[in-house]
Write a protein that holds these residues in place. Structure first.
Motif, PDB file in Angstrom:
ATOM      1  N   GLU A   4      -0.956  47.417  51.478  1.00  5.83           N
ATOM      2  CA  GLU A   4      -0.326  48.704  51.143  1.00  5.83           C
ATOM      3  C   GLU A   4      -1.349  49.805  50.947  1.00  5.83           C
ATOM      4  N   ARG A   6      -2.578  50.765  54.455  1.00  5.19           N
ATOM      5  CA  ARG A   6      -1.542  51.532  55.155  1.00  5.19           C
ATOM      6  C   ARG A   6      -1.473  52.964  54.611  1.00  5.19           C
ATOM      7  N   LYS A   7      -1.568  53.104  53.299  1.00  4.23           N
ATOM      8  CA  LYS A   7      -1.554  54.428  52.681  1.00  4.23           C
ATOM      9  C   LYS A   7      -2.736  55.266  53.182  1.00  4.23           C
TER      10      LYS A   7
END
Length: 162
Positions: free
Chosen positions: A125, A128-129
């Motif tokens: 995550e 991806r951010k």
């Protein structure tokens, strides 16, 4: 020499098995002048050090933690001093390398980047951010790369809106 023969870009279309309709470009090593490393941990510092010392590129380290940026730069300097002690480099080279390095605390502060390498912890995550923010902030011709060792590159790259 080609850094990557097929890099996603809106500059030129090329059909590749499984990637029909995507746009790619060929990138020469000579066109890369400014590298950004997101993550100033041991791996990110090592990547940036090679870029600044061996390839003689300008390197900007990005890390949201000022403490980590300081620790990272101290580690980088320790590596340079170690190489000087071994006779691999001179103090002049150390100064030149350090002169090619800048830091910032956010992706929005990237000054100039032809090639960005994400080198943060193995957290899908978080990666991806970062890719989403990089793709929103930087021009489409900027090459985005990850240093992941275990996460699907496709899963990370899908966060980039390119």
């Amino acid at each position: 020499m080609t850094i990557a023969s097929l890099i996603y870009s809106p500059l030129r279309a090329r059909s590749v098995s499984g990637l029909a309709g995507k746009r790619f470009m060929s990138v020469s090593a000579e066109s890369i002048k400014n590298v950004c490393v997101v993550g100033a941990g041991q791996m990110g510092i090592g990547i940036g050090l090679v870029a600044a010392r061996v390839a003689k590129l300008n390197v900007q380290f990005i890390d949201s933690s000022p403490v980590q940026l300081t620790k990272g730069l101290e580690f980088l300097d320790k590596l340079l001093v170690k190489d000087i002690a071994k006779g691999k480099y001179s103090e002049e080279v150390r100064s030149e390398v350090k002169g090619r390095i800048t830091t910032a605390s956010s992706i929005g502060q990237i000054s100039s980047a032809d090639f960005v390498i994400e080198a943060v912890s193995e957290n899908v995550e978080l990666k991806r951010k970062i890719f989403a923010e990089l793709s929103e902030t930087l021009p489409p011709e900027t090459i985005l790369a990850t240093n992941t060792s275990s996460i699907s590159i496709t899963k990370i790259a899908s966060a980039a809106k390119r």
